[in-house]
Design an enzyme around this catalytic site. Structure first.
Site, PDB file in Angstrom:
ATOM      1  N   SER A 231       0.858  -1.178   0.000  1.00 52.42           N
ATOM      2  CA  SER A 231       0.000   0.000   0.000  1.00 52.42           C
ATOM      3  C   SER A 231       0.895   1.228   0.000  1.00 52.42           C
ATOM      4  O   SER A 231       2.091   1.151   0.283  1.00 52.42           O
ATOM      5  CB  SER A 231      -0.907   0.039   1.240  1.00 52.42           C
ATOM      6  OG  SER A 231      -1.807  -1.039   1.274  1.00 52.42           O
ATOM      7  N   SER A 269      -3.278  -3.613  -3.128  1.00 54.41           N
ATOM      8  CA  SER A 269      -2.571  -2.408  -2.686  1.00 54.41           C
ATOM      9  C   SER A 269      -3.586  -1.326  -2.342  1.00 54.41           C
ATOM     10  O   SER A 269      -4.433  -0.958  -3.157  1.00 54.41           O
ATOM     11  CB  SER A 269      -1.629  -1.916  -3.792  1.00 54.41           C
ATOM     12  OG  SER A 269      -0.906  -0.783  -3.369  1.00 54.41           O
ATOM     13  N   ASP A 271      -4.065   2.350  -2.065  1.00 51.66           N
ATOM     14  CA  ASP A 271      -3.374   3.544  -2.567  1.00 51.66           C
ATOM     15  C   ASP A 271      -4.265   4.754  -2.315  1.00 51.66           C
ATOM     16  O   ASP A 271      -5.263   4.970  -3.019  1.00 51.66           O
ATOM     17  CB  ASP A 271      -3.071   3.391  -4.050  1.00 51.66           C
ATOM     18  CG  ASP A 271      -2.311   2.097  -4.337  1.00 51.66           C
ATOM     19  OD1 ASP A 271      -1.318   1.851  -3.637  1.00 51.66           O
ATOM     20  OD2 ASP A 271      -2.723   1.342  -5.228  1.00 51.66           O
TER      21      ASP A 271
END
Length: 358
Positions: A231, A269, A271
């Site tokens: 992340s 992830s 983000d």
């Protein structure tokens, strides 16, 4: 480390080039318990953000995350607590610490006055640190808050202590860019701070060049196994008078800087980008008047979008460059990029890629 883009950096080349912004860390290292984690706190100004809120906007590029407080920031367009960064399992403890801190300063919070919207953003540092220890507590948040200053460390510190990035050691990185007004005078600043914990090794690019693939081909960086599970948190601050709508648009451009480093915002992830302005504050209490603010025209935002993309890209590279090698949980190791390149035989690729000292 190369300078990204044509816009000049601020004096510190950090988010604290935006006047009033301060950053502090609390770093936890206990090799016996396999704990390598921490807290990083970003304070938008030296006063009470609960009473004097700042405008803010959120852009979720990929929502694979467990952050707390983003929903209300997105709805109301204001930030009313310091921004706390930490590991995934520490979010509840840090949120409680923020609430207790606010109540101690403002006993009417949650009674006669509105409750606090704590803002805690997280990345998973479980590859290098044992999150099941639940090591981060209220004292660590308060220590990071108290330590906040304009000159702060980058790399494997605070919340970045146990983070990984593109198969290397990640962590805290920061940068800034200056923007001129219509007369050509440098007037405004955009500053970025990232908590980097994203990306596959072969994806890493520096200034448009495939450093990750070259390191793998050279045998300096091992190939990744399995999907990306990282992340990144990207914070932007500016002293320009922007409202929440404009700040949301600014936050979205952080994704351009992230993409330049090779990230594809993978399935696993989280983000997340958040942008705030320090140009004015918005009162918590209805008895206080709202400010009359002359906002920057939308037609002037392109330079700010450029500054956001450039400063985020630079901040990610800075997090890699400043991070030191760490041996963590279960013997896992992440090499620091600066140390790796120093140990590896120099050639024309690395000499042209990193012509300027960090």
């Amino acid at each position: 480390m190369p300078h990204i883009g044509a816009l000049p950096a601020g004096a510190r080349n950090a988010i604290t080039d935006v006047a009033g912004v301060m950053v502090g860390h609390a770093t936890l290292d206990d090799p016996e318990q396999e704990v390598h984690t921490g807290v990083t706190v970003v304070r938008p100004h030296a006063g009470s953000p609960y009473l004097q809120r700042v405008p803010a906007g959120v852009a979720v590029l990929n929502g694979f995350g467990k952050s707390l407080g983003l929903m209300q920031v997105e709805e109301l367009g204001v930030l009313e607590s310091p921004i706390a960064l930490t590991n995934t399992f520490a979010v509840p403890a840090v949120a409680e610490a923020q609430m207790r801190q606010c109540i101690a300063a403002h006993p009417e919070c949650g009674r006669g006055w509105p409750s606090l919207n704590p803002l805690v953003l997280e990345c998973n540092d479980g590859f290098l640190s044992d999150m099941q220890r639940f090591a981060v507590g209220e004292a660590d948040y308060l220590a990071a808050w108290q330590a906040a200053t304009t000159g702060f460390a980058q790399g494997a510190v605070g919340a970045g202590r146990g983070m990984s990035c593109h198969g290397l050691k990640g962590g805290i990185g920061s940068a800034s860019r200056r923007i001129a007004d219509e007369t050509g005078t440098l007037r405004w600043t955009v500053g970025a701070l990232v908590l980097s914990n994203q990306g596959r090794p072969e994806q890493l690019q520096v200034a448009g060049r495939p450093l990750g693939a070259w390191l793998q081909q050279s045998g300096a960086l091992a190939p990744a196994t399995g999907p990306e599970r990282g992340s990144i948190l990207m914070l932007l601050a500016t002293d320009a008078p922007l409202d929440a709508r404009q700040l949301r648009r600014l936050a979205l451009r952080a994704g351009a800087g992230l993409a330049r480093t090779g990230s594809v915002f993978g399935h696993g992830s989280g983000d997340i980008a958040l942008a705030l302005s320090t140009a004015y504050t918005l009162p918590q209490l209805a008895a206080q008047p709202m400010p009359a603010v002359a906002l920057l025209h939308d037609a002037r935002l392109d330079s700010f979008f450029q500054a956001a993309a450039d400063s985020v890209e630079q901040a990610i590279l800075s997090s890699l460059w400043h991070a030191s090698t760490l041996r963590g949980r279960a013997g896992h190791v992440r090499r620091g990029l600066g140390e790796l390149l120093a140990d590896w035989p120099a050639d024309a690729f690395t000499r042209s890629l990193l012509p300027v000292s960090a």
